[in-house]
Design a protein around this motif. Structure first.
Motif, mmCIF file in Angstrom:
data_model
loop_
_atom_site.group_PDB
_atom_site.id
_atom_site.type_symbol
_atom_site.label_atom_id
_atom_site.label_comp_id
_atom_site.label_asym_id
_atom_site.label_seq_id
_atom_site.Cartn_x
_atom_site.Cartn_y
_atom_site.Cartn_z
ATOM 1 N N ILE A 1 -15.449 -17.430 32.036
ATOM 2 C CA ILE A 1 -14.642 -18.168 31.052
ATOM 3 C C ILE A 1 -15.517 -19.284 30.497
ATOM 4 O O ILE A 1 -16.086 -20.076 31.251
ATOM 5 N N VAL A 2 -15.628 -19.341 29.191
ATOM 6 C CA VAL A 2 -16.517 -20.310 28.539
ATOM 7 C C VAL A 2 -15.905 -21.712 28.589
ATOM 8 O O VAL A 2 -14.766 -21.921 28.163
ATOM 9 N N LEU A 3 -16.678 -22.670 29.086
ATOM 10 C CA LEU A 3 -16.205 -24.051 29.190
ATOM 11 C C LEU A 3 -16.755 -24.958 28.095
ATOM 12 O O LEU A 3 -16.043 -25.829 27.585
ATOM 13 N N SER A 4 -18.007 -24.789 27.751
ATOM 14 C CA SER A 4 -18.608 -25.679 26.745
ATOM 15 C C SER A 4 -19.867 -25.043 26.178
ATOM 16 O O SER A 4 -20.436 -24.108 26.766
ATOM 17 N N LYS A 5 -20.285 -25.554 25.021
ATOM 18 C CA LYS A 5 -21.565 -25.131 24.450
ATOM 19 C C LYS A 5 -22.196 -26.319 23.745
ATOM 20 O O LYS A 5 -21.507 -27.176 23.174
ATOM 21 N N GLN B 1 -16.779 -18.768 22.157
ATOM 22 C CA GLN B 1 -15.782 -19.765 21.786
ATOM 23 C C GLN B 1 -15.146 -20.335 23.052
ATOM 24 O O GLN B 1 -15.083 -19.673 24.091
ATOM 25 N N LEU B 2 -14.658 -21.565 22.963
ATOM 26 C CA LEU B 2 -14.122 -22.235 24.142
ATOM 27 C C LEU B 2 -13.017 -21.420 24.802
ATOM 28 O O LEU B 2 -12.099 -20.920 24.140
ATOM 29 N N LEU B 3 -13.121 -21.275 26.102
ATOM 30 C CA LEU B 3 -12.168 -20.578 26.976
ATOM 31 C C LEU B 3 -12.071 -19.078 26.693
ATOM 32 O O LEU B 3 -11.128 -18.429 27.131
ATOM 33 N N SER B 4 -13.053 -18.533 25.982
ATOM 34 C CA SER B 4 -13.130 -17.082 25.832
ATOM 35 C C SER B 4 -13.328 -16.441 27.199
ATOM 36 O O SER B 4 -14.036 -16.973 28.061
ATOM 37 N N GLN B 5 -12.712 -15.276 27.389
ATOM 38 C CA GLN B 5 -12.876 -14.509 28.621
ATOM 39 C C GLN B 5 -13.850 -13.372 28.341
ATOM 40 O O GLN B 5 -13.562 -12.487 27.528
ATOM 41 N N ILE B 6 -14.993 -13.422 29.006
ATOM 42 C CA ILE B 6 -16.073 -12.493 28.718
ATOM 43 C C ILE B 6 -16.583 -11.855 30.013
ATOM 44 O O ILE B 6 -16.303 -12.326 31.115
ATOM 45 N N GLN B 7 -17.322 -10.767 29.843
ATOM 46 C CA GLN B 7 -18.058 -10.174 30.955
ATOM 47 C C GLN B 7 -19.540 -10.274 30.607
ATOM 48 O O GLN B 7 -19.948 -9.927 29.497
ATOM 49 N N ILE B 8 -20.333 -10.748 31.549
ATOM 50 C CA ILE B 8 -21.748 -10.983 31.278
ATOM 51 C C ILE B 8 -22.610 -10.340 32.359
ATOM 52 O O ILE B 8 -22.230 -10.252 33.518
ATOM 53 N N LYS C 1 -2.699 -24.370 19.225
ATOM 54 C CA LYS C 1 -3.291 -23.700 20.380
ATOM 55 C C LYS C 1 -4.782 -24.001 20.495
ATOM 56 O O LYS C 1 -5.300 -24.197 21.599
ATOM 57 N N SER C 2 -5.487 -24.018 19.378
ATOM 58 C CA SER C 2 -6.924 -24.303 19.434
ATOM 59 C C SER C 2 -7.182 -25.740 19.890
ATOM 60 O O SER C 2 -8.190 -26.027 20.544
ATOM 61 N N THR C 3 -6.243 -26.649 19.574
ATOM 62 C CA THR C 3 -6.358 -28.029 20.053
ATOM 63 C C THR C 3 -6.135 -28.096 21.558
ATOM 64 O O THR C 3 -6.837 -28.822 22.272
ATOM 65 N N ILE C 4 -5.165 -27.339 22.048
ATOM 66 C CA ILE C 4 -4.935 -27.249 23.497
ATOM 67 C C ILE C 4 -6.178 -26.683 24.182
ATOM 68 O O ILE C 4 -6.617 -27.176 25.226
ATOM 69 N N VAL C 5 -6.756 -25.651 23.592
ATOM 70 C CA VAL C 5 -7.965 -25.030 24.143
ATOM 71 C C VAL C 5 -9.089 -26.056 24.246
ATOM 72 O O VAL C 5 -9.773 -26.152 25.285
ATOM 73 N N MET C 6 -9.325 -26.817 23.192
ATOM 74 C CA MET C 6 -10.381 -27.822 23.194
ATOM 75 C C MET C 6 -10.152 -28.854 24.301
ATOM 76 O O MET C 6 -11.073 -29.217 25.046
ATOM 77 N N PHE C 7 -8.905 -29.307 24.426
ATOM 78 C CA PHE C 7 -8.560 -30.301 25.441
ATOM 79 C C PHE C 7 -8.731 -29.740 26.854
ATOM 80 O O PHE C 7 -9.358 -30.369 27.713
#
Length: 239
Positions: A8-12, A53-60, A91-97
């Motif tokens: 899960i992406v936290l920051s970039k 993107q923030l909080l994206s769920q990915i497989q790496i 929702k995108s604001t919640i994601v950022m927070f």
């Protein structure tokens, strides 16, 4: 050695002219940081950035070596395709927070499968539901279960809650004792599930005061935690 793990992406963060440093919470290794070389200088790189993107769920697929500060991602794909999390303003604001909160709260480089599952499930819930004004409050409260300082509810009928000790008390002890309407809201949130979170009626000011209390709760129990920089923007959207 190469490993495949969900993340899960936290920051970039932009690094130099064309690189990105991405922090992820991974299912198998906890918090890891990755250097994405050259992704900002090509159209192909732009496609790759979209995965992070923030909080994206990915497989790496990663080249993981213990004690290394920055790891390398060899392959990436989307695990969960969100339909609204990154496109709706609220929702995108919640994601950022929440990404800011998680970046500060999650520091361990070790697996916590229960916490990872909690994050996956609740982000999916947020993506699929519309009555979400109280979502972040219940999310933050339930997250404390996995961080080790969830309120002790054995004496929940008592008229005070001590933010410092995490205990309900019969008398106030110290400056972190709560007894106002935040106490009543706390008891409501402790006894509710996400599907019913919209049934808790709060004004914008009440919601902000309760959020401030929860963030203080985090600060008291996580020595490295500070109020998120995105809090001001978040508060404006919910005012």
């Amino acid at each position: 050695m190469f490993y495949t793990t969900n993340a899960i992406v936290l920051s970039k963060l932009k690094y130099r002219d064309n690189d990105l440093i991405v922090s992820c919470y991974t299912q198998d290794f906890g918090v890891l940081s990755f250097l994405l070389r050259g992704v900002l200088k090509s159209k192909k790189g732009n496609t790759k950035i979209a995965y992070f993107q923030l909080l994206s769920q990915i497989q790496i697929v990663i080249d993981y070596k213990p004690n290394r500060a920055l790891h390398t991602i060899k392959e990436v794909k989307i695990n969960t395709f969100y339909t609204s999390l990154h496109t709706q303003v609220v929702k995108s604001t919640i994601v950022m927070f929440l990404a800011d909160v998680l970046t500060m709260a999650l520091k361990e480089e070790e697996s916590n499968l229960e916490l990872f599952s909690f994050l996956e499930q609740k982000l999916d819930w947020l993506d699929k539901h519309e009555k979400i004004s109280n979502f972040h409050l219940l999310f933050l409260l339930q997250l404390t279960k996995y961080l080790g300082f969830y309120p002790d509810t054995s004496l929940v009928e008592f008229p005070y809650f001590n933010l410092s000790s995490g205990l309900f008390e019969n008398k106030p002890y110290g400056k972190y004792s709560v007894s106002d309407e935040n106490l009543e809201f706390l008891k409501l949130f402790l006894g509710i599930i996400f599907d019913d979170v919209a049934t808790i009626k709060m004004t914008a000011k009440q919601r902000q005061r309760f959020l401030d209390m929860l963030l203080l709760f985090y600060e008291l129990h996580l020595g490295h935690f500070k109020k998120p920089k995105s809090l001001a923007v978040f508060s404006q959207v919910f005012s």
